[in-house]
Design a protein around this motif. Structure first.
Motif, PDB file in Angstrom:
ATOM      1  N   CYS A 205       0.848  -1.203   0.000  1.00  0.00           N
ATOM      2  CA  CYS A 205       0.000   0.000   0.000  1.00  0.00           C
ATOM      3  C   CYS A 205       0.873   1.238   0.000  1.00  0.00           C
ATOM      4  CB  CYS A 205      -0.901   0.034   1.237  1.00  0.00           C
ATOM      5  SG  CYS A 205      -2.141  -1.251   1.269  1.00  0.00           S
ATOM      6  N   LYS A 206       0.853   1.973  -1.103  1.00  0.00           N
ATOM      7  CA  LYS A 206       1.703   3.164  -1.202  1.00  0.00           C
ATOM      8  C   LYS A 206       1.102   4.360  -0.448  1.00  0.00           C
ATOM      9  CE  LYS A 206       4.621   0.994  -3.766  1.00  0.00           C
ATOM     10  NZ  LYS A 206       5.242   0.057  -2.802  1.00  0.00           N
ATOM     11  N   ASP A 207      -0.190   4.273  -0.150  1.00  0.00           N
ATOM     12  CA  ASP A 207      -0.874   5.414   0.470  1.00  0.00           C
ATOM     13  C   ASP A 207      -0.838   5.408   1.996  1.00  0.00           C
ATOM     14  OD1 ASP A 207      -2.379   3.092   0.175  1.00  0.00           O
ATOM     15  OD2 ASP A 207      -4.298   4.159   0.205  1.00  0.00           O
ATOM     16  N   ILE A 208      -0.189   4.408   2.597  1.00  0.00           N
ATOM     17  CA  ILE A 208      -0.054   4.421   4.061  1.00  0.00           C
ATOM     18  C   ILE A 208       1.414   4.271   4.437  1.00  0.00           C
ATOM     19  CG2 ILE A 208      -2.375   3.494   4.530  1.00  0.00           C
ATOM     20  CD1 ILE A 208      -0.967   0.777   5.146  1.00  0.00           C
ATOM     21  N   ASN A 209       1.721   4.710   5.662  1.00  0.00           N
ATOM     22  CA  ASN A 209       3.093   4.642   6.165  1.00  0.00           C
ATOM     23  C   ASN A 209       3.235   3.373   7.024  1.00  0.00           C
ATOM     24  OD1 ASN A 209       5.595   5.104   7.310  1.00  0.00           O
ATOM     25  ND2 ASN A 209       4.897   6.823   8.599  1.00  0.00           N
ATOM     26  N   PHE A 210       3.360   2.222   6.347  1.00  0.00           N
ATOM     27  CA  PHE A 210       3.399   0.938   7.042  1.00  0.00           C
ATOM     28  C   PHE A 210       4.777   0.689   7.648  1.00  0.00           C
ATOM     29  CE2 PHE A 210       3.735  -3.876   6.697  1.00  0.00           C
ATOM     30  CZ  PHE A 210       2.975  -4.117   7.820  1.00  0.00           C
ATOM     31  N   ILE A 211       4.816   0.486   8.972  1.00  0.00           N
ATOM     32  CA  ILE A 211       6.114   0.286   9.630  1.00  0.00           C
ATOM     33  C   ILE A 211       6.374  -1.174   9.986  1.00  0.00           C
ATOM     34  CG2 ILE A 211       6.208   2.641  10.573  1.00  0.00           C
ATOM     35  CD1 ILE A 211       5.418   1.318  13.327  1.00  0.00           C
ATOM     36  N   GLY A 212       5.445  -2.067   9.609  1.00  0.00           N
ATOM     37  CA  GLY A 212       5.671  -3.503   9.839  1.00  0.00           C
ATOM     38  C   GLY A 212       4.959  -4.033  11.070  1.00  0.00           C
ATOM     39  N   SER A 213       5.468  -5.157  11.576  1.00  0.00           N
ATOM     40  CA  SER A 213       4.853  -5.794  12.742  1.00  0.00           C
ATOM     41  C   SER A 213       5.221  -5.066  14.022  1.00  0.00           C
ATOM     42  CB  SER A 213       5.352  -7.242  12.868  1.00  0.00           C
ATOM     43  OG  SER A 213       4.825  -8.037  11.841  1.00  0.00           O
ATOM     44  N   ILE A 214       4.283  -5.033  14.956  1.00  0.00           N
ATOM     45  CA  ILE A 214       4.614  -4.540  16.290  1.00  0.00           C
ATOM     46  C   ILE A 214       4.175  -5.578  17.312  1.00  0.00           C
ATOM     47  CG2 ILE A 214       4.591  -2.053  15.830  1.00  0.00           C
ATOM     48  CD1 ILE A 214       1.760  -1.960  16.837  1.00  0.00           C
ATOM     49  N   GLU A 215       4.981  -5.739  18.350  1.00  0.00           N
ATOM     50  CA  GLU A 215       4.621  -6.666  19.421  1.00  0.00           C
ATOM     51  C   GLU A 215       3.764  -5.919  20.445  1.00  0.00           C
ATOM     52  OE1 GLU A 215       7.137  -9.976  20.680  1.00  0.00           O
ATOM     53  OE2 GLU A 215       8.774  -8.676  20.059  1.00  0.00           O
ATOM     54  N   ALA A 216       2.894  -6.656  21.120  1.00  0.00           N
ATOM     55  CA  ALA A 216       1.978  -6.036  22.084  1.00  0.00           C
ATOM     56  C   ALA A 216       2.738  -5.255  23.161  1.00  0.00           C
ATOM     57  CB  ALA A 216       1.093  -7.100  22.725  1.00  0.00           C
ATOM     58  N   ARG A 217       3.942  -5.717  23.496  1.00  0.00           N
ATOM     59  CA  ARG A 217       4.752  -5.039  24.516  1.00  0.00           C
ATOM     60  C   ARG A 217       5.027  -3.587  24.156  1.00  0.00           C
ATOM     61  NH1 ARG A 217       9.095  -7.979  23.997  1.00  0.00           N
ATOM     62  NH2 ARG A 217       8.746  -9.519  25.621  1.00  0.00           N
ATOM     63  N   GLU A 218       5.150  -3.321  22.839  1.00  0.00           N
ATOM     64  CA  GLU A 218       5.534  -1.981  22.375  1.00  0.00           C
ATOM     65  C   GLU A 218       4.360  -1.018  22.248  1.00  0.00           C
ATOM     66  OE1 GLU A 218       8.819  -2.971  19.084  1.00  0.00           O
ATOM     67  OE2 GLU A 218       6.861  -3.853  18.685  1.00  0.00           O
ATOM     68  N   ILE A 219       3.128  -1.546  22.281  1.00  0.00           N
ATOM     69  CA  ILE A 219       1.955  -0.687  22.057  1.00  0.00           C
ATOM     70  C   ILE A 219       1.895   0.478  23.052  1.00  0.00           C
ATOM     71  CG2 ILE A 219      -0.583  -0.607  22.033  1.00  0.00           C
ATOM     72  CD1 ILE A 219      -0.565  -3.464  20.891  1.00  0.00           C
ATOM     73  N   PRO A 220       2.043   0.214  24.368  1.00  0.00           N
ATOM     74  CA  PRO A 220       1.915   1.330  25.318  1.00  0.00           C
ATOM     75  C   PRO A 220       3.007   2.393  25.177  1.00  0.00           C
ATOM     76  CG  PRO A 220       1.659  -0.780  26.427  1.00  0.00           C
ATOM     77  CD  PRO A 220       2.183  -1.076  25.066  1.00  0.00           C
ATOM     78  N   SER A 221       4.145   2.040  24.591  1.00  0.00           N
ATOM     79  CA  SER A 221       5.181   3.062  24.450  1.00  0.00           C
ATOM     80  C   SER A 221       4.940   3.936  23.212  1.00  0.00           C
ATOM     81  CB  SER A 221       6.577   2.441  24.453  1.00  0.00           C
ATOM     82  OG  SER A 221       6.677   1.448  23.488  1.00  0.00           O
ATOM     83  N   GLY A 222       3.927   3.585  22.425  1.00  0.00           N
ATOM     84  CA  GLY A 222       3.523   4.481  21.340  1.00  0.00           C
ATOM     85  C   GLY A 222       4.312   4.333  20.048  1.00  0.00           C
ATOM     86  N   VAL A 223       4.717   3.098  19.689  1.00  0.00           N
ATOM     87  CA  VAL A 223       5.514   2.907  18.470  1.00  0.00           C
ATOM     88  C   VAL A 223       4.737   3.118  17.178  1.00  0.00           C
ATOM     89  CG1 VAL A 223       7.262   1.354  19.385  1.00  0.00           C
ATOM     90  CG2 VAL A 223       5.102   0.411  18.553  1.00  0.00           C
ATOM     91  N   ALA A 224       3.398   3.001  17.255  1.00  0.00           N
ATOM     92  CA  ALA A 224       2.595   3.185  16.033  1.00  0.00           C
ATOM     93  C   ALA A 224       1.398   4.076  16.343  1.00  0.00           C
ATOM     94  CB  ALA A 224       2.120   1.835  15.511  1.00  0.00           C
ATOM     95  N   ASP A 225       0.936   4.815  15.327  1.00  0.00           N
ATOM     96  CA  ASP A 225      -0.247   5.670  15.513  1.00  0.00           C
ATOM     97  C   ASP A 225      -1.520   4.902  15.197  1.00  0.00           C
ATOM     98  OD1 ASP A 225       1.321   8.111  15.998  1.00  0.00           O
ATOM     99  OD2 ASP A 225       1.979   7.772  13.941  1.00  0.00           O
ATOM    100  N   VAL A 226      -1.415   3.975  14.250  1.00  0.00           N
ATOM    101  CA  VAL A 226      -2.557   3.140  13.872  1.00  0.00           C
ATOM    102  C   VAL A 226      -2.149   1.684  14.093  1.00  0.00           C
ATOM    103  CG1 VAL A 226      -4.120   2.461  12.000  1.00  0.00           C
ATOM    104  CG2 VAL A 226      -3.285   4.820  12.137  1.00  0.00           C
ATOM    105  N   ILE A 227      -2.890   0.994  14.970  1.00  0.00           N
ATOM    106  CA  ILE A 227      -2.552  -0.377  15.323  1.00  0.00           C
ATOM    107  C   ILE A 227      -3.606  -1.286  14.713  1.00  0.00           C
ATOM    108  CG2 ILE A 227      -2.287  -1.976  17.257  1.00  0.00           C
ATOM    109  CD1 ILE A 227      -1.546   0.657  18.884  1.00  0.00           C
ATOM    110  N   VAL A 228      -3.200  -2.029  13.694  1.00  0.00           N
ATOM    111  CA  VAL A 228      -4.144  -2.855  12.940  1.00  0.00           C
ATOM    112  C   VAL A 228      -4.176  -4.266  13.504  1.00  0.00           C
ATOM    113  CG1 VAL A 228      -4.655  -3.836  10.659  1.00  0.00           C
ATOM    114  CG2 VAL A 228      -3.760  -1.507  10.846  1.00  0.00           C
ATOM    115  N   THR A 229      -5.373  -4.778  13.745  1.00  0.00           N
ATOM    116  CA  THR A 229      -5.532  -6.153  14.211  1.00  0.00           C
ATOM    117  C   THR A 229      -6.981  -6.575  14.004  1.00  0.00           C
ATOM    118  OG1 THR A 229      -5.085  -7.638  16.071  1.00  0.00           O
ATOM    119  CG2 THR A 229      -6.072  -5.519  16.618  1.00  0.00           C
ATOM    120  N   GLU A 230      -7.219  -7.896  14.000  1.00  0.00           N
ATOM    121  CA  GLU A 230      -8.625  -8.304  13.867  1.00  0.00           C
ATOM    122  C   GLU A 230      -9.313  -8.119  15.211  1.00  0.00           C
ATOM    123  OE1 GLU A 230     -10.298 -11.276  14.954  1.00  0.00           O
ATOM    124  OE2 GLU A 230      -8.592 -11.805  16.205  1.00  0.00           O
TER     125      GLU A 230
END
Lengths: 343, 343
Positions: A205-230
């Motif tokens: 997807c060229k229209d989004i800034n995809f940074i790859g996989s993130i582990e749940a441990r990193e979520i609270p430190s704010g590594v991503a602005d949009v967290i995609v999951t089912e």
């Protein structure tokens, strides 16, 4: 008045309805001049509550709805059966274009079902995700999807990433938001079948800034602005956030009350601690939008107080002003067309 | 000595190897008289470290292994390729019955692969789950599965529930442990396809105390002793626990340092707070067992210090004394036979 934004508010939904809901609505119209609120609910009850406030009368209107959908009711049956409930009546106003958005602290299930069946999805959108903001160390991230539709497909997750990105950029104001997918490791080959299938699609997807996989441990430190999951995993993340937070705060309080020395310390620490922890309180961020619909639907916490209701109503203004539904429609139309051309 | 329990310890695995690992092993044999430790690793390095301690020489033996599996290595290739690594050499000792258990703070992937391919599963066990203890408000629960084998089937989850139950009852000492399945609501009809399929199967298990669905929000308050979930969700829960905890604690510290008044309060509060929060620290509970194998395999945190290593070694004693592998074998054999008879 020109450019008045009209938000329907479910006066009957939530643990603190109607009092806190109506209080929040009144505060919102007082704060924003370009806002009109339609309060939907049992007219007598709503008007009695309203009479306690001083507010610009021309910008709050009461719409009668005789029925109330309770939290425990099976959602599909409730939406089908209670045609005169505040949720059904309110959502129909959005559907008919008489209002721009619908805000409720009522039954999640009924709001999700009503959103899809009454307001309706934008053409091309396969599934409407529920996307709350969750607090992080220095801000907040959008967690998409936390809804009730589990067992998603990879094409759903790609749409979630796009919609989440548009929302964060234009409503929350994060430039070029970082999009990550929740995984059990950061390497591309890790993950379950769904994540492995979705990862390369997001990378393309060229229209989004995809940074790859993130582990749940990193979520609270704010590594991503949009967290995609089912939605199943999203729901677990959202609720565990609340659960671990509540337990830890109670542990901190317990720790402070164990000795005389610590009790004195607690008195000194309390005010500063309270304001720091407030930034980690999800009610600061208003309700969760249900994205991909023909109008905006916002789900507030069932326990919402006036402040969260007010914030949720106000966030509808940016959504409308930035024309998010139209931006999503354009983006998805382009993406669908591109896929068709490639095939 | 009779009834000596032999635990193989991977001297080379983990961020703090070999120093903290060997320190933990020494402390364990000093604390438990019926324990023998086989330290596997590069002999020269291990013996040099050991020489700093005073310990019962007849109960620590060094076994040479020239290779080390690094954390980043692809697990299958590492186990196949490095035949003289501490993990492979150590696990073979368990396989051959020369040791009762294997403890390592090394590569999770390699330990999981080695556990299944070298130590081997008990007959009838379809998958070996990794089951760490996670802290709760007033104790700890077993979270099963957090391993690397995602996309589980319902029959796997039923076996996890049984094995987790046996472990909590006989190793941790919780009578009639409450078993819950992670879900996005407590109603029986809620959930994804896997949970909906597993729920009725768990309900039928007469040998476990199944309490139904639990929401992630309730996990930290300790509603269940055994928390059953497939590995992807389990991994998210485990890591989010750590992440939210770390971020909140840093927020609390930040809050305490904002004003002069709060700084003074912090000094008074600190000792009491520290000891309360310690009970919410997962390293107190030792490593995570990999259940369903012919011998016990325990995975410690990569960042383990001597105390966690010591606790992990000591937990192997109850595991052996209670004959958990045999209890699991019997339980599964009975369950498999019953299913065959019903068909």
């Amino acid at each position: 008045m020109e450019n008045l934004i009209t938000v329907v508010v479910d006066a009957m939904g939530g643990d603190n309805a109607p009092h806190e809901i109506i209080k929040g609505a009144v505060e919102a119209v007082k704060e924003k001049q370009n806002l009109k609120v339609l309060l939907v609910g049992q007219k007598e009850v709503v008007e009695k509550e309203l009479s306690a406030y001083d507010y610009p009368k021309e910008r709050i209107e009461v719409i009668h709805a005789s029925e109330v959908i309770e939290t425990g009711e099976p959602p599909v049956a409730a939406i089908k059966g209670k045609k005169d409930s505040s949720i059904v009546v309110g959502m129909k106003l959005v559907r008919k274009g008489e209002a721009d958005a619908f805000v409720s602290a009522g039954s999640s299930g009924a709001i999700l079902v009503g959103g899809t069946t009454i307001v309706g999805r934008i053409k091309g959108i396969e599934r409407a995700p529920l996307a709350p903001m969750i607090p992080t160390k220095n801000g907040a991230s959008l967690l998409i999807d936390c809804g009730a539709n589990v067992d998603a497909r990879s094409s759903h997750l790609v749409q979630f990433a796009r919609m989440g990105s548009i929302y964060m950029e234009h409503v929350v104001g994060v430039k070029n938001p970082r999009v990550g997918i929740v995984n059990i490791g950061v390497e591309e080959e890790k993950g379950n079948a769904l994540v492995k299938e979705t990862y390369p699609l997001l990378k393309e997807c060229k229209d989004i800034n995809f940074i790859g996989s993130i582990e749940a441990r990193e979520i609270p430190s704010g590594v991503a602005d949009v967290i995609v999951t089912e939605a199943f995993v999203g729901n677990v993340i959202l609720k565990l956030y609340e659960g671990v937070g509540a337990t830890l705060i109670s542990k901190v309080k317990e720790g402070m009350m164990t000795t005389l020395r610590s009790k004195i310390g607690a008195l000194l620490v309390k005010p500063a601690l309270k304001s720091t922890l407030k930034s980690f309180d999800s009610s600061q961020y208003g309700g969760a939008p249900l994205l991909g619909l023909r109008g905006l639907v916002v789900k507030c916490h069932g326990s919402s107080k006036a402040n969260e209701v007010k914030n949720s109503i106000i966030q509808c203004i940016s959504f409308k002003e930035q024309d998010i539904s139209e931006k999503i429609r354009e983006n998805i139309t382009v993406a669908v067309k591109k896929t068709e051309e490639e095939q």
